[in-house]
Write a protein that holds these residues in place. Structure first.
Motif, mmCIF file in Angstrom:
data_model
loop_
_atom_site.group_PDB
_atom_site.id
_atom_site.type_symbol
_atom_site.label_atom_id
_atom_site.label_comp_id
_atom_site.label_asym_id
_atom_site.label_seq_id
_atom_site.Cartn_x
_atom_site.Cartn_y
_atom_site.Cartn_z
ATOM 1 N N HIS A 1 -5.324 0.180 3.123
ATOM 2 C CA HIS A 1 -5.435 1.478 3.803
ATOM 3 C C HIS A 1 -5.737 1.278 5.285
ATOM 4 C CE1 HIS A 1 -5.858 5.729 4.110
ATOM 5 N NE2 HIS A 1 -7.083 5.630 4.590
ATOM 6 N N GLU A 2 -5.119 2.117 6.125
ATOM 7 C CA GLU A 2 -5.137 1.881 7.577
ATOM 8 C C GLU A 2 -6.511 1.988 8.241
ATOM 9 O OE1 GLU A 2 -3.489 4.327 6.076
ATOM 10 O OE2 GLU A 2 -4.152 6.247 6.893
ATOM 11 N N TYR B 1 -6.233 4.065 -5.506
ATOM 12 C CA TYR B 1 -4.947 4.477 -6.069
ATOM 13 C C TYR B 1 -5.134 4.404 -7.581
ATOM 14 C CZ TYR B 1 -1.877 4.092 -1.874
ATOM 15 O OH TYR B 1 -1.249 4.250 -0.669
ATOM 16 N N HIS C 1 0.811 -1.225 0.000
ATOM 17 C CA HIS C 1 0.000 0.000 0.000
ATOM 18 C C HIS C 1 0.845 1.278 0.000
ATOM 19 C CE1 HIS C 1 -3.673 2.209 0.341
ATOM 20 N NE2 HIS C 1 -3.329 2.755 1.487
ATOM 21 N N GLU D 1 -9.390 2.456 -0.278
ATOM 22 C CA GLU D 1 -8.889 3.711 -0.827
ATOM 23 C C GLU D 1 -8.616 3.496 -2.313
ATOM 24 O OE1 GLU D 1 -5.179 4.857 0.926
ATOM 25 O OE2 GLU D 1 -5.149 6.810 -0.057
HETATM 26 ZN ZN ZN Z 1 -3.868 4.592 2.403
#
Ligand code: ZN
Length: 237
Positions: free
Chosen positions: A195-196, A151, A97, A149
């Motif tokens: 994603h966290e 990208y 990530h 998320e």
């Molecule tokens: Zn992220």
């Protein structure tokens, strides 16, 4: 030995992240790898002495898994140099990530590693684009992660030597989300999801890909190349 490295800062400062990863992203990644059959899995974090990446430990490491995001700048350059030397000497590296912006990944790629991003609770669909690749073993033709998320391309990396996954996002973007490179004697696998604020590393397909990536990146027992001025092996006339 497989070493899972995590920055481990979001989990300490952000309640939403702590709720999903109370013991840190590294703990969940390590649990997934142990579940996939890896006996020797250790973890290290940014705030450990020398970031947990001493010479002695790196020497014992077959594959290093890397998760970082907001504190890439706090990673000591000397440690980055040490990790890079180990990769060139055969240690595998799996970058996850937001690790796309880590010092170690940028040093090994030699490009900006920049991309588009958006956090909007959308659906990601990953497609296997190389069904013969060992990292795709046991993974369906496509699978979804929701929410994730986004990208998006263009991902500024050298053209992957092997491209295993491409992601599509609900908002329309696409991304080369599973990429392989060789550097020196080492193998590098980049995998996008994670994603966290989302529980991505608890997803069975994601866990399988991470484990397959670790297996693929593991060192092979090839002879160490000899370089420099060289005596002829056969008589010269
Ligand atoms: Zn992220």
């Amino acid at each position: 030995m497989i070493l899972v490295w995590n920055e481990f800062r979001h989990e300490k400062s952000n309640e939403a992240v702590r709720r999903i990863y109370p013991d840190g992203i590294h703990a969940v990644l390590a649990e997934g790898l142990r579940g996939a059959g890896f006996d020797e899995v250790e973890t290290a974090t940014l705030d450990d002495p020398e970031h947990g990446l001493t010479d002695e430990r790196l020497e014992r490491t077959d594959v290093l898994v890397w998760w970082g995001h907001k504190a890439h700048g706090d990673v000591d350059d000397a440690v980055v140099g040490r990790v890079k030397a180990r990769v060139l000497d055969g240690m595998g590296l799996v970058v996850l990530h937001s690790g796309h912006f880590s010092k170690i990944f940028k040093a090994l790629m030699g490009t900006s590693c920049d991309l588009k991003w958006r956090v909007a609770d959308e659906r990601e669909r990953l497609w296997v684009v190389d069904p013969s690749h060992p990292i795709a073993a046991g993974v369906p033709e496509s699978f979804t992660i929701e929410p994730e998320e986004m990208y998006g391309e263009h991902f500024d990396v050298p053209a992957p030597e092997q491209l295993v996954f491409v992601s599509w996002f609900q908002g329309g973007e696409v991304f080369r989300s599973g990429c392989c490179w060789h550097r020196g004697r080492g193998r590098i696998f980049y995998f996008r999801p994670g994603h966290e604020t989302y529980p991505t590393y608890r997803d069975d397909h994601v866990r399988r890909v991470v484990a397959n990536g670790v297996r693929w990146a593991a060192p092979v027992a090839a002879a160490r190349p000899v370089r420099g001025n060289h005596q002829s092996l056969e008589p010269l006339k």
